[in-house]
Write an enzyme that holds these catalytic residues in place. Structure first.
Site: not given
Ligand code: GLP
Length: 243
Positions: A67, A136, A138, A143
């Protein structure tokens, strides 16, 4: 489904790096799906170390990132392209032409999503997809309430995600509200999936993902249907699981 529980963040990162390294060892022209966020930073550091020690070579590897924030250019320090350069790409020998990340500055978003889907298909699909998980549930930026059957698409981020990601920005108001993300369809088409999670703040999402019912409300729960998925969890992220 395989669940690997590790002591802490460091061990989670090492185990995940071994899985990625084995994939490249077995198939030198692997197509990797990559994730951003705080979680995979340690894994990228281990992979850089493996590369520097001559254990793996990225010369023939191709990567697709999950993404990108919409409205941020690749040289913006908060963009996922910048993150990937800083945390991984600058220290390994991936060919620039083999690196793919959605273009957060594309004027025509829907054309950019189509381009990304077509490229993924033309390259033959992902061999190993690395995922983190949002609080959440995702994955990528899919989402809650996401449609399972869509490919790369334009998304409006959840308030919870915006809040969680605000820690990476100087000013919380600068967090983009929209993004381009691979869809659940792209992720489910990967031959193998490895999902990393650490910390107590992920424990609920992990429990729902692994032991809850499969529901668009918890996008990662769809992974229960994937034929080859491995969860690499630290003790805290795994702490609410029944077994
Ligand atoms: C972001 C990314 C995800 C990631 C998630 C968790 O929003 N788009 O790909 O897995 O958040 O992030 P973190 O590893 O910083 O908790």
């Amino acid at each position: 489904m395989k669940i690997i529980k590790t002591k802490d963040y460091e061990m989670m990162s090492k185990k995940a790096a071994f899985i990625v390294a084995s994939q490249i060892g077995l198939k030198k022209d692997s197509i990797l799906g990559l994730a951003t966020g705080g979680t995979p930073v340690g894994m990228y550091q281990e992979l850089i170390r493996f590369y520097q020690e001559g254990m793996i070579d990225f010369e023939n590897v191709t990567t697709f990132n999950l993404d990108e924030y919409y409205g941020l250019s690749g040289d913006d320090e908060q963009s996922y392209r910048y993150y990937m350069e800083e945390n991984f790409f600058k220290d390994i020998n991936l060919k620039p032409e083999n690196i793919h990340i959605p273009d957060g500055m594309a004027d025509d978003v829907s054309a950019e999503c189509d381009r990304y889907n077509q490229l993924l298909e033309a390259e033959g699909g992902i061999d190993l997809q690395v995922l983190g998980i949002g609080r959440n549930g995702h994955i990528g930026f899919n989402e809650p309430d996401t449609e399972f059957k869509v490919g790369t698409h334009f998304v409006k981020l959840d308030d919870e995600t915006i809040e969680a990601n605000a820690r990476f920005f100087d000013n919380p108001e600068d967090v983009p509200q929209t993004a381009i993300s691979m869809g659940i369809k792209n992720i489910m088409q990967a031959k193998k999936v490895v999902l990393l999670a650490n910390g107590l703040e992920k424990a609920d999402a992990i429990k729902k993902t692994i032991e809850g019912s499969i529901s668009p409300q918890v996008p990662a729960s769809v992974l229960q249907l994937h034929p080859d998925v491995t969860f690499v969890l630290d003790e805290q992220a795994a702490s609410k699981l029944d077994s």
